[in-house]
Structures are given as C-alpha cells and as structure tokens.
Write an enzyme that holds these catalytic residues in place. Structure first.
Site, PDB file in Angstrom:
ATOM      1  N   ASP A  34       0.831  -1.211   0.000  1.00 43.72           N
ATOM      2  CA  ASP A  34       0.000   0.000   0.000  1.00 43.72           C
ATOM      3  C   ASP A  34       0.861   1.256   0.000  1.00 43.72           C
ATOM      4  O   ASP A  34       1.987   1.244   0.500  1.00 43.72           O
ATOM      5  CB  ASP A  34      -0.898  -0.039   1.248  1.00 43.72           C
ATOM      6  CG  ASP A  34      -2.006   0.992   1.173  1.00 43.72           C
ATOM      7  OD1 ASP A  34      -2.326   1.457   0.055  1.00 43.72           O
ATOM      8  OD2 ASP A  34      -2.556   1.340   2.231  1.00 43.72           O
ATOM      9  N   ARG A  47       0.362   9.472  -9.839  1.00 39.91           N
ATOM     10  CA  ARG A  47       0.224   8.272  -8.990  1.00 39.91           C
ATOM     11  C   ARG A  47       0.874   7.033  -9.622  1.00 39.91           C
ATOM     12  O   ARG A  47       1.451   6.205  -8.931  1.00 39.91           O
ATOM     13  CB  ARG A  47      -1.259   7.978  -8.762  1.00 39.91           C
ATOM     14  CG  ARG A  47      -1.965   8.975  -7.856  1.00 39.91           C
ATOM     15  CD  ARG A  47      -3.456   8.639  -7.785  1.00 39.91           C
ATOM     16  NE  ARG A  47      -3.663   7.266  -7.371  1.00 39.91           N
ATOM     17  CZ  ARG A  47      -3.650   6.844  -6.101  1.00 39.91           C
ATOM     18  NH1 ARG A  47      -3.452   7.702  -5.130  1.00 39.91           N
ATOM     19  NH2 ARG A  47      -3.838   5.576  -5.811  1.00 39.91           N
ATOM     20  N   HIS A  51       3.367   3.334  -8.655  1.00 42.11           N
ATOM     21  CA  HIS A  51       3.227   1.911  -9.006  1.00 42.11           C
ATOM     22  C   HIS A  51       4.499   1.420  -9.703  1.00 42.11           C
ATOM     23  O   HIS A  51       4.959   0.312  -9.467  1.00 42.11           O
ATOM     24  CB  HIS A  51       2.017   1.686  -9.906  1.00 42.11           C
ATOM     25  CG  HIS A  51       0.719   2.083  -9.255  1.00 42.11           C
ATOM     26  ND1 HIS A  51       0.383   1.693  -7.987  1.00 42.11           N
ATOM     27  CD2 HIS A  51      -0.321   2.834  -9.699  1.00 42.11           C
ATOM     28  CE1 HIS A  51      -0.804   2.191  -7.668  1.00 42.11           C
ATOM     29  NE2 HIS A  51      -1.252   2.888  -8.692  1.00 42.11           N
ATOM     30  N   LEU A 145      10.554 -20.901  -4.713  1.00 43.04           N
ATOM     31  CA  LEU A 145       9.528 -20.040  -4.117  1.00 43.04           C
ATOM     32  C   LEU A 145       8.204 -20.123  -4.887  1.00 43.04           C
ATOM     33  O   LEU A 145       8.196 -20.038  -6.119  1.00 43.04           O
ATOM     34  CB  LEU A 145      10.025 -18.581  -4.136  1.00 43.04           C
ATOM     35  CG  LEU A 145       9.012 -17.506  -3.769  1.00 43.04           C
ATOM     36  CD1 LEU A 145       8.754 -17.505  -2.260  1.00 43.04           C
ATOM     37  CD2 LEU A 145       9.494 -16.121  -4.204  1.00 43.04           C
TER      38      LEU A 145
HETATM   39  C1  FPP Z   1      -1.499   0.238  -3.469  1.00 44.65           C
HETATM   40  O1  FPP Z   1      -1.080   1.577  -3.480  1.00 44.65           O
HETATM   41  C2  FPP Z   1      -0.933  -0.566  -4.541  1.00 44.65           C
HETATM   42  C3  FPP Z   1      -1.643  -1.099  -5.582  1.00 44.65           C
HETATM   43  C4  FPP Z   1      -3.089  -0.894  -5.753  1.00 44.65           C
HETATM   44  C5  FPP Z   1      -1.024  -1.897  -6.623  1.00 44.65           C
HETATM   45  C6  FPP Z   1       0.266  -2.559  -6.327  1.00 44.65           C
HETATM   46  C7  FPP Z   1       0.913  -2.839  -7.607  1.00 44.65           C
HETATM   47  C8  FPP Z   1       2.265  -2.827  -7.856  1.00 44.65           C
HETATM   48  C9  FPP Z   1       3.286  -2.627  -6.825  1.00 44.65           C
HETATM   49  C10 FPP Z   1       2.775  -3.023  -9.237  1.00 44.65           C
HETATM   50  C11 FPP Z   1       2.409  -4.266  -9.911  1.00 44.65           C
HETATM   51  C12 FPP Z   1       2.564  -5.488  -9.102  1.00 44.65           C
HETATM   52  C13 FPP Z   1       3.244  -6.590  -9.470  1.00 44.65           C
HETATM   53  C14 FPP Z   1       3.193  -7.801  -8.606  1.00 44.65           C
HETATM   54  C15 FPP Z   1       4.066  -6.651 -10.673  1.00 44.65           C
HETATM   55  P1  FPP Z   1      -2.194   2.695  -3.597  1.00 44.65           P
HETATM   56  O2  FPP Z   1      -2.288   3.118  -5.020  1.00 44.65           O
HETATM   57  O3  FPP Z   1      -3.452   2.212  -2.984  1.00 44.65           O
HETATM   58  O4  FPP Z   1      -1.572   3.856  -2.747  1.00 44.65           O
HETATM   59  P2  FPP Z   1      -2.381   4.962  -1.919  1.00 44.65           P
HETATM   60  O5  FPP Z   1      -3.071   4.241  -0.803  1.00 44.65           O
HETATM   61  O6  FPP Z   1      -1.283   5.856  -1.439  1.00 44.65           O
HETATM   62  O7  FPP Z   1      -3.312   5.633  -2.868  1.00 44.65           O
END
Ligand code: FPP
Length: 283
Positions: A34, A47, A51, A145
């Site tokens: 998160d 944003r 990611h 893994l």
């Molecule tokens: C949460 O941060 C994260 C996500 C919704 C997506 C996680 C995805 C990745 C790290 C990239 C792709 C994953 C893989 C396994 C290749 P948020 O956007 O909710 O952050 P915020 O709470 O600050 O808005």
C-alpha cells in the site's frame, strides 16, 4: 536483458545465514502493498509513478524471499475494489503487470520460482490474462519459491465462491453437510495449495486487512510498516522478518507450554546489529 543483481555484501550474507539458521522464518509471507499513490503524490509525481517504483520493491522482496528460502510469498497486486479507480490508473496497473510478467519471466525461471494467481482472473483484460496464463504454465513445474499474485482478488468473494461450490457438491450428493469441517472448507478456497500465512505485512501505516486472505489470516502475525510500498526495500523486509522471529506465537496456548520456542536473546541482538550494519551500507 540484465538479470537480478544477486551479489551480497559479507555482512548481508551473514545476516541472511543467521536468519535462516534461526529456523524461525515464516513459511508464508503475505503482503498488502500500500501507499504507491501517496508516495508519488508527495513527490509531485503522477500516482502511476508510485506503481512503477513499487515494482522495484516487488523485485527486492521476491529476491530476498528466494535467498532466504522462504517457500511462499503472496502479493496483493490488485483488489476487486481497485476496479473502482480511474480508468487511466487501472490501465497503467494492467500495463505494469503485463510488463512485469513478460520481462521478469526469465528471472522467475532462473530462480525456480513457481508463479500462481488467485482472484477473478477472467475480469482482467485479455492480454493480461494471456500473459498470466503463459507465466503460470511456464513456471508450473518449478520447485522454488511459490509466488502468488492476488489479482482482482477479494477475500469475501473467494469465501462466497467456496460456499457456492460446497452447496453444489451437497446438492449433487458428493458431500454431506456434516462433513463440512474447517479443513474441508479451506480446500474449496483458491488458496487451497498454500499454507496459511504466518506473517502478513502491510505498508503505509494503515491498520486494515482490506479484504485480503480473510479466512487464511486467522493466526497470521500482522506487521504494519509506516513506509510506503515503493520505499519498502530489502532492509524493510529484513526488519519485518526480524520482528516476526522475535514474536512468540502461542496459537491459544500459554507461554510456559512453548518453552524452548523463544528466540535466544544473543541471536536477536546479533541479528539487530547485522541489520543495522546492512542498513548503513544501503542508505
Ligand atoms: C497500493 O497503493 C498498490 C496497488 C493498488 C497496486 C500494487 C501494484 C504494484 C506494486 C505493481 C504491480 C505489481 C506486481 C506484482 C508486478 P495505492 O495506489 O493504494 O496507494 P495509496 O493508498 O497511497 O493511494
């Protein structure tokens, strides 16, 4: 394509050895990644940049899990609720997933990683479904893994889906209601081949499960890091593991019944010192 940098400093090697030889590492680590959005916004970036940076954290955590011999790692990459996000963000997340799976496949193979996916996979765009299916198939016989990606996943959805399947089996006479035990129920979940998570990590300081592995996490130790996911690199992962191995898991018993299970204080102190040394080198 350049491979993962797997070189480790001597002190990091020693840290890993000691973590492994403690015999207390979790078998299954599950992570709610998160804070990508906030990481980016605080830097005045879009944003999606969060990611993108988050992928590097995924790489580091996967690499350390492999090096430590942790057998199961499950990452919450996209929740069912995430479909409510702006289209442009969903598109970028799907692109990143596609990119990660294609680009990283040779490395997953090289390290014997078996990829799995849980969630409503047919809700994903076709081309993502294809690349997921290819990666699952290509890595199916690997024995290292088990890396599970939760994609379009929701814990409640999986529980309801399991109940529906059980009801169908009862109706067909394949199962009688008296036979529905906890173990039988769990065998209908998409996580049936995974042990229950021992350690559930959530980044960005939020104290929520957000519909992740609801049934499976009944006894998981929860570790919340204040770091945003893009900042959660290997030292942060070591810290979470160190915190975990110092805990006493009682599973309803009392402390005295566990006796020798406690981590010796001198090992804990040495681990702490090694981690400090690694942190100093990395930062
Ligand atoms: C949460 O941060 C994260 C996500 C919704 C997506 C996680 C995805 C990745 C790290 C990239 C792709 C994953 C893989 C396994 C290749 P948020 O956007 O909710 O952050 P915020 O709470 O600050 O808005």
């Amino acid at each position: 394509m350049e491979g993962w940098d797997t070189s480790l400093s001597e002190v990091e090697q020693r840290l890993q050895e000691l973590l492994r030889s403690s015999g207390r590492l979790p078998k299954h680590v599950a992570i709610i990644m998160d804070g990508n959005g906030r990481w980016a916004q605080e830097r005045g970036l879009p944003r999606v940049e969060g990611h993108r940076q988050g992928i590097q954290s995924v790489r580091e955590v996967v690499k350390v899990a492999v090096q430590l011999g942790i057998p199961y790692l499950t990452l919450y990459a996209f929740s069912m609720e995430n479909w409510r996000r702006p289209q442009v963000e969903i598109r970028t997340l799907m692109e990143l997933l596609h990119y990660y799976l294609r680009r990283e496949l040779p490395e997953l193979q090289r390290h014997g990683i078996r990829l799995r996916a849980i969630g409503k996979l047919n809700a994903l765009p076709r081309r993502v479904q294809r690349v997921v299916a290819d990666a699952l198939q290509a890595t199916a016989s690997n024995t290292g893994l088990t890396l599970t990606l939760a994609l379009s996943y929701s814990g409640r959805w999986d529980i309801v889906r399991a109940v529906q399947m059980i009801a169908i089996d009862v109706r067909r006479g394949k199962l009688s209601p008296e036979d529905i035990t906890e173990e039988r129920f769990a065998s209908y979940l998409l996580t049936r081949e995974l042990p229950e998570p021992d350690l559930l990590i959530r980044t960005s300081g939020e104290m929520r499960l957000s519909n992740f592995l609801l049934w499976e996490s009944a006894y998981a130790e929860i570790y919340v890091s204040n770091l945003y996911w893009p900042d959660f690199r290997r030292c942060a992962f070591y810290r979470a593991l160190l915190d975990y191995i110092r805990r006493e898991r009682r599973f309803g018993m009392i402390s005295e019944q566990l006796g020798a299970y406690r981590l010796a204080e001198e090992i804990a102190t040495e681990l702490e010192e090694l981690l400090h040394a690694v942190e100093r080198r990395v930062h």
